[in-house]
Scaffold this motif. Sequence first.
Motif, short mmCIF file in Angstrom:
data_model
loop_
_atom_site.label_atom_id
_atom_site.label_comp_id
_atom_site.label_asym_id
_atom_site.label_seq_id
_atom_site.Cartn_x
_atom_site.Cartn_y
_atom_site.Cartn_z
N LYS A 39 0.65 -1.21 0.00
CA LYS A 39 -0.19 0.12 -0.05
C LYS A 39 0.95 1.14 -0.02
O LYS A 39 0.39 2.22 -0.34
CB LYS A 39 -0.88 -0.20 1.16
CG LYS A 39 -1.90 -1.09 1.10
CD LYS A 39 -3.28 -0.84 2.07
CE LYS A 39 -4.08 -1.85 1.97
NZ LYS A 39 -5.51 -1.68 2.64
N ARG A 40 2.15 1.22 0.56
CA ARG A 40 3.04 2.31 0.57
C ARG A 40 4.07 1.99 -0.71
O ARG A 40 5.21 1.51 -0.18
CB ARG A 40 3.63 2.37 1.63
CG ARG A 40 2.50 2.99 2.79
CD ARG A 40 3.36 3.59 3.95
NE ARG A 40 4.61 3.49 4.04
CZ ARG A 40 5.41 3.80 5.27
NH1 ARG A 40 4.67 4.26 6.08
NH2 ARG A 40 6.44 3.69 5.11
N ARG A 41 3.74 2.24 -1.84
CA ARG A 41 4.78 2.04 -2.77
C ARG A 41 6.08 2.31 -2.69
O ARG A 41 7.11 1.99 -3.16
CB ARG A 41 4.23 2.66 -4.23
CG ARG A 41 2.97 2.02 -4.53
CD ARG A 41 3.04 0.56 -5.38
NE ARG A 41 1.67 -0.10 -5.14
CZ ARG A 41 0.66 0.03 -6.08
NH1 ARG A 41 0.59 0.91 -6.62
NH2 ARG A 41 -0.41 -0.91 -5.78
N ILE B 107 -2.32 3.00 7.70
CA ILE B 107 -2.53 2.59 6.22
C ILE B 107 -3.63 1.49 5.75
O ILE B 107 -3.96 1.34 4.99
CB ILE B 107 -0.92 2.25 5.67
CG1 ILE B 107 0.08 3.40 5.82
CG2 ILE B 107 -0.87 1.64 4.37
CD1 ILE B 107 1.42 2.91 5.80
N THR B 109 -6.69 -0.90 6.46
CA THR B 109 -8.21 -0.73 6.86
C THR B 109 -8.47 -1.27 7.99
O THR B 109 -7.48 -1.96 8.74
CB THR B 109 -9.19 -1.43 5.74
OG1 THR B 109 -9.02 -2.93 6.00
CG2 THR B 109 -8.66 -0.94 4.23
N PRO B 145 -9.51 2.71 4.97
CA PRO B 145 -8.03 2.79 5.58
C PRO B 145 -8.25 3.80 6.64
O PRO B 145 -9.19 4.83 6.72
CB PRO B 145 -7.42 3.69 4.38
CG PRO B 145 -8.20 3.35 3.02
CD PRO B 145 -9.63 3.27 3.44
#
Lengths: 243, 224
Positions: A39-41, B107, B109, B145
């Motif tokens: 999710k955090r590229r 970050i 969910t 999120p």
Amino acid sequence: MSEQSMTVQRSSVARQQAQVSTFAAFRATLRRDLLIALKRRNDLLNPLMFFLIVVSLFPLGVSSDPNELTRIAAGTVWVSALLASMLSLDNLFRADYEDGSLEQLLLSPQPLYFMVLAKNISHWLISGLPVVLLSPLLAYMLYLPADAYWTLLFTLLLGTPVLSLFGSIGVALTVGLGSRGLILAVIVLPLTMPVLIIGAKAVADVSLGLPLGMHYALLGAILAMSLSLAPLASAAALKISVN
Amino acid sequence: MSASAVAIPATDHDAFRQPLLQASALFCERDERVLFSSLNFTLFPGEVMQVQGSNGSGKTTLLRILCGLNSSYEGEIFWLGEDIDDDREAFLASLLYIGHRVGVNKILTARENLRWSCALHAPVTDTDIDNAMARVGLLGYADVPCRNMSAGQQQRVSLARLLLSPAKLWVLDEPFTTLDIQGVKVLETLLAEHAEKGGAVLVTTHHKLDVPCELRRLNLDDRK
């Protein structure tokens, strides 16, 4: 009566624990960390980009002469891999420390060894493995002889997990400090020196046609040692850090 | 301060119950300032104990000591009659701690957060998570999120763990701070339900607790 009820309570707790396999918690932790990275590229791309940039600075800074580059290729790739791994180390526990997830991890009834190991494996998959996979391309760029490609790949494959595992100890020790500065590098880099020396030497030796068995054996031994001991050290350090 | 002081007079039926948590002669000092000394208390099943004290009186420190997160103390803590360090896994399996920092990753969910923090103790199904989310007033927020949620909503995500955990002892550090009136009601109900089922709760708050069950108070200000 109270003794009896205590035994009953205890055995029910034990049963509950038995149901919860450590493996499930291990998998959940691994999955969570990979998910966060996906999710955090930036986490995913930063070490790789850094690795690429550092390696490509050498031909510019040192020399673009193929012979010269061939000589320093192995060392350059290894040093850059080490720095790339250092760069991403902070992701390992910092965010968890700040949002309180680390406390949850420490209060899990599961052996902390496996929880830390899961986090280390995920760190390696995110920051180490891409570097390993990219290394042949950079070796080509540095005119590394073709017969040394596999050696480079294998030594990195054995060595980069050690960087994550040893690095994890340093992060665990420093995660509670407000301003860390260079202290992480001071703790971690000396620990990783043997890996760097052996890894770079192996790649250099293959070009000279020397046998490599000992290098692989040493790297394998270091990996086995760090797999079994480093998570324990990290776990102990984490306990101190949250204290 | 006498060493034998008991926080609250024991009730008649205490003799017939097995105490869950016992602290004996706890002493903690920080920066050469005594936070508390000779602190004794016993927590029985079905009890909610509110730890009170002014800012800096050591409420959080006490809770962290009781969970084993902080080891700079003197004295002994027993879980079901045994030192918590002797059978740490059994103790941790019965403990649910929610601290100041609630343990919610921004970050991920809410569902992903709960799935992980529960899996550390006992894996839960998605239906369980949906039910728990609905109960804490976050119906439909499971896949949002957490960074898109307000502080109160994030607090509620952490409180959903109360519903998903089989733990007997809840240790909650300021769980009311960011909750709205309705959230406070929900949490108070949860505490009472837990006590009714034979669990025990240790909670710090400045909020005036209104729970329909046995409520004991432990004031740290007169324990110096």
